[in-house]
Design a protein around this motif. Structure first.
Motif, PDB file in Angstrom:
ATOM      1  N   ARG A   1       0.831  -1.206   0.000  1.00  0.00           N
ATOM      2  CA  ARG A   1       0.000   0.000   0.000  1.00  0.00           C
ATOM      3  C   ARG A   1       0.866   1.258   0.000  1.00  0.00           C
ATOM      4  O   ARG A   1       0.592   2.215  -0.719  1.00  0.00           O
ATOM      5  CB  ARG A   1      -0.926  -0.006   1.212  1.00  0.00           C
ATOM      6  N   VAL A   2       1.927   1.266   0.802  1.00  0.00           N
ATOM      7  CA  VAL A   2       2.843   2.412   0.849  1.00  0.00           C
ATOM      8  C   VAL A   2       3.473   2.629  -0.527  1.00  0.00           C
ATOM      9  O   VAL A   2       3.543   3.757  -1.017  1.00  0.00           O
ATOM     10  CB  VAL A   2       3.944   2.192   1.912  1.00  0.00           C
ATOM     11  N   LEU A   3       3.908   1.566  -1.149  1.00  0.00           N
ATOM     12  CA  LEU A   3       4.572   1.682  -2.452  1.00  0.00           C
ATOM     13  C   LEU A   3       3.603   2.128  -3.545  1.00  0.00           C
ATOM     14  O   LEU A   3       3.965   2.907  -4.419  1.00  0.00           O
ATOM     15  CB  LEU A   3       5.219   0.352  -2.832  1.00  0.00           C
ATOM     16  N   GLN A   4       2.374   1.643  -3.499  1.00  0.00           N
ATOM     17  CA  GLN A   4       1.392   2.017  -4.518  1.00  0.00           C
ATOM     18  C   GLN A   4       0.895   3.446  -4.334  1.00  0.00           C
ATOM     19  O   GLN A   4       0.787   4.198  -5.299  1.00  0.00           O
ATOM     20  CB  GLN A   4       0.203   1.055  -4.487  1.00  0.00           C
ATOM     21  N   GLU A   5       0.582   3.819  -3.094  1.00  0.00           N
ATOM     22  CA  GLU A   5      -0.004   5.129  -2.823  1.00  0.00           C
ATOM     23  C   GLU A   5       1.045   6.221  -2.644  1.00  0.00           C
ATOM     24  O   GLU A   5       0.723   7.403  -2.671  1.00  0.00           O
ATOM     25  CB  GLU A   5      -0.901   5.055  -1.595  1.00  0.00           C
ATOM     26  N   LYS A   6       2.307   5.812  -2.430  1.00  0.00           N
ATOM     27  CA  LYS A   6       3.415   6.750  -2.223  1.00  0.00           C
ATOM     28  C   LYS A   6       3.121   7.727  -1.083  1.00  0.00           C
ATOM     29  O   LYS A   6       3.429   8.906  -1.163  1.00  0.00           O
ATOM     30  CB  LYS A   6       3.736   7.499  -3.515  1.00  0.00           C
ATOM     31  N   GLN A   7       2.509   7.193  -0.034  1.00  0.00           N
ATOM     32  CA  GLN A   7       2.204   7.992   1.152  1.00  0.00           C
ATOM     33  C   GLN A   7       2.545   7.185   2.388  1.00  0.00           C
ATOM     34  O   GLN A   7       2.319   5.983   2.439  1.00  0.00           O
ATOM     35  CB  GLN A   7       0.724   8.371   1.204  1.00  0.00           C
ATOM     36  N   ILE A   8       3.095   7.879   3.386  1.00  0.00           N
ATOM     37  CA  ILE A   8       3.384   7.257   4.679  1.00  0.00           C
ATOM     38  C   ILE A   8       2.716   8.085   5.761  1.00  0.00           C
ATOM     39  O   ILE A   8       2.377   9.250   5.560  1.00  0.00           O
ATOM     40  CB  ILE A   8       4.904   7.159   4.955  1.00  0.00           C
ATOM     41  N   ARG A   9       2.521   7.469   6.910  1.00  0.00           N
ATOM     42  CA  ARG A   9       1.991   8.185   8.073  1.00  0.00           C
ATOM     43  C   ARG A   9       3.005   8.061   9.187  1.00  0.00           C
ATOM     44  O   ARG A   9       3.291   6.970   9.679  1.00  0.00           O
ATOM     45  CB  ARG A   9       0.658   7.575   8.495  1.00  0.00           C
TER      46      ARG A   9
END
Length: 56
Positions: A41-49
């Motif tokens: 999910r991180v790699l696909q969405e290019k977003q981290i929390r």
């Protein structure tokens, strides 16, 4: 007090530190499937929390 040891201090994670560079992900097949799904999910969405206070 933080939710885990060190959570009260700012920490830069590996994705933040890479800043558009390269992060080597090795032995992903050894991770639990739930963790693999989160990483995907991180790699696909290019977003981290981030967890804890933001670095200054």
């Amino acid at each position: 007090m933080g939710s885990f040891t060190g959570a009260d201090r700012a920490h830069v994670g590996c994705f933040e530190a890479a800043r558009g560079g390269t992060v080597l992900l090795d032995e992903i097949h050894n991770l639990p499937r739930v963790t693999q799904a989160k990483l995907l999910r991180v790699l696909q969405e290019k977003q981290i929390r981030s967890v804890g206070p933001r670095p200054r």
